[in-house]
Design a protein around this motif. Structure first.
Motif, PDB file in Angstrom:
ATOM      1  N   THR A 125       0.826  -1.206   0.000  1.00 26.72           N
ATOM      2  CA  THR A 125       0.000   0.000   0.000  1.00 26.72           C
ATOM      3  C   THR A 125       0.860   1.256   0.000  1.00 26.72           C
ATOM      4  OG1 THR A 125      -1.754  -1.160   1.205  1.00 26.72           O
ATOM      5  CG2 THR A 125      -1.789   1.240   1.258  1.00 26.72           C
ATOM      6  N   THR A 184      -6.605  -4.126   1.302  1.00 28.71           N
ATOM      7  CA  THR A 184      -7.381  -5.288   1.729  1.00 28.71           C
ATOM      8  C   THR A 184      -6.523  -6.262   2.539  1.00 28.71           C
ATOM      9  OG1 THR A 184      -8.797  -5.107  -0.226  1.00 28.71           O
ATOM     10  CG2 THR A 184      -8.789  -7.220   0.932  1.00 28.71           C
ATOM     11  N   THR A 187      -5.540  -4.588   6.075  1.00 26.37           N
ATOM     12  CA  THR A 187      -6.614  -4.360   7.033  1.00 26.37           C
ATOM     13  C   THR A 187      -7.513  -5.572   7.221  1.00 26.37           C
ATOM     14  OG1 THR A 187      -8.065  -3.469   5.308  1.00 26.37           O
ATOM     15  CG2 THR A 187      -6.625  -1.910   6.458  1.00 26.37           C
ATOM     16  N   PHE A 189     -10.034  -5.995   5.468  1.00 26.74           N
ATOM     17  CA  PHE A 189     -11.365  -5.469   5.173  1.00 26.74           C
ATOM     18  C   PHE A 189     -11.674  -5.688   3.707  1.00 26.74           C
ATOM     19  CE2 PHE A 189     -14.323  -2.022   4.075  1.00 26.74           C
ATOM     20  CZ  PHE A 189     -15.325  -2.283   4.995  1.00 26.74           C
ATOM     21  N   SER A 190     -12.749  -6.367   3.413  1.00 27.07           N
ATOM     22  CA  SER A 190     -13.117  -6.690   2.044  1.00 27.07           C
ATOM     23  C   SER A 190     -13.979  -5.584   1.452  1.00 27.07           C
ATOM     24  CB  SER A 190     -13.872  -8.020   1.995  1.00 27.07           C
ATOM     25  OG  SER A 190     -14.345  -8.262   0.691  1.00 27.07           O
ATOM     26  N   ARG A 191     -13.661  -5.199   0.219  1.00 26.70           N
ATOM     27  CA  ARG A 191     -14.485  -4.208  -0.471  1.00 26.70           C
ATOM     28  C   ARG A 191     -15.864  -4.768  -0.784  1.00 26.70           C
ATOM     29  NH1 ARG A 191      -9.566  -4.103  -2.533  1.00 26.70           N
ATOM     30  NH2 ARG A 191     -10.131  -5.387  -4.328  1.00 26.70           N
TER      31      ARG A 191
END
Length: 209
Positions: A125, A184, A187, A189-191
């Motif tokens: 990132t 993704t 984190t 965290f899924s989009r």
């Protein structure tokens, strides 16, 4: 012969409550300590001055312009030189890591492979953000060391390599895809979860109307 029976002792409610209280306090202290470190990093980056002596610039001053003093000046100089504006992702990563470890109670559930994947995602990132910043942003005077790039040295090399390999449009698209994948991975965290949540919210609003 009568057999001896082992007497099972249960921990008292007071002891269990005290243990939970101390554990919660330590978790809070750990999180806020990392939050304070992250805040110091932001202040050091925001008050960067090219006049302060550091890694890329040597001089003698009576007083540092950076609110972090000599440590803040060196931290800001080195990180802005290598990462440019995306260096502000570093304190954000510290806060997010502290929240995951302490506030969500994941400290005792650490897994080496998960930690490695999270760190790798953050590195991807940061690198891709540097590359995009180097291509599309122009640094304001005095906000980065010398005549540096908005994406720092990392951004210059990453953007040059990918744009030479995939042309300008392809390199930008590749960096954007890697940036989203890195977020993704870092984190967890899924989009798709985000899109599902937005869809459910829209349906609820429509139903209410």
């Amino acid at each position: 012969m009568p057999q001896a029976h082992r007497i099972k002792t249960e921990p008292s409610a007071i002891r269990v409550g005290l243990f939970r209280f101390v554990k919660g306090v330590l978790r809070e202290i750990g999180f806020w300590l990392l939050a304070a470190i992250a805040l110091g990093m932001v202040i050091a980056l925001a008050t960067f001055s090219p006049a302060d002596p550091a890694w890329t610039h040597t001089t003698s001053v009576s007083q540092f312009h950076n609110f972090g003093g000599v440590i803040g000046a060196w931290f800001a100089d080195v990180n802005l030189y290598f990462f440019g504006y995306p260096a502000y992702l570093l304190p954000l990563g510290v806060v997010f890591g502290g929240w995951r470890l302490f506030m969500r109670g994941a400290l005792l559930e650490l897994d080496g492979e998960i930690v490695l994947l999270r760190v790798l995602g953050f590195v991807v990132t940061l690198t891709m953000a540097c590359g995009l910043a180097a291509l599309h942003l122009h640094p304001a005077p005095g906000t980065v060391p010398g005549a540096g790039s908005a994406g720092g040295l990392v951004g210059i090399h990453a953007s040059q390599f990918l744009t030479h390999a995939f042309e300008f449009a392809g390199g930008n698209l590749f960096m954007l895809c890697l940036l989203l994948a890195g977020v993704t991975l870092a984190t967890g965290f899924s989009r798709l979860t985000l899109l599902d949540g937005v869809g459910q919210a829209v349906l609820k609003v429509i139903g209410w109307i």
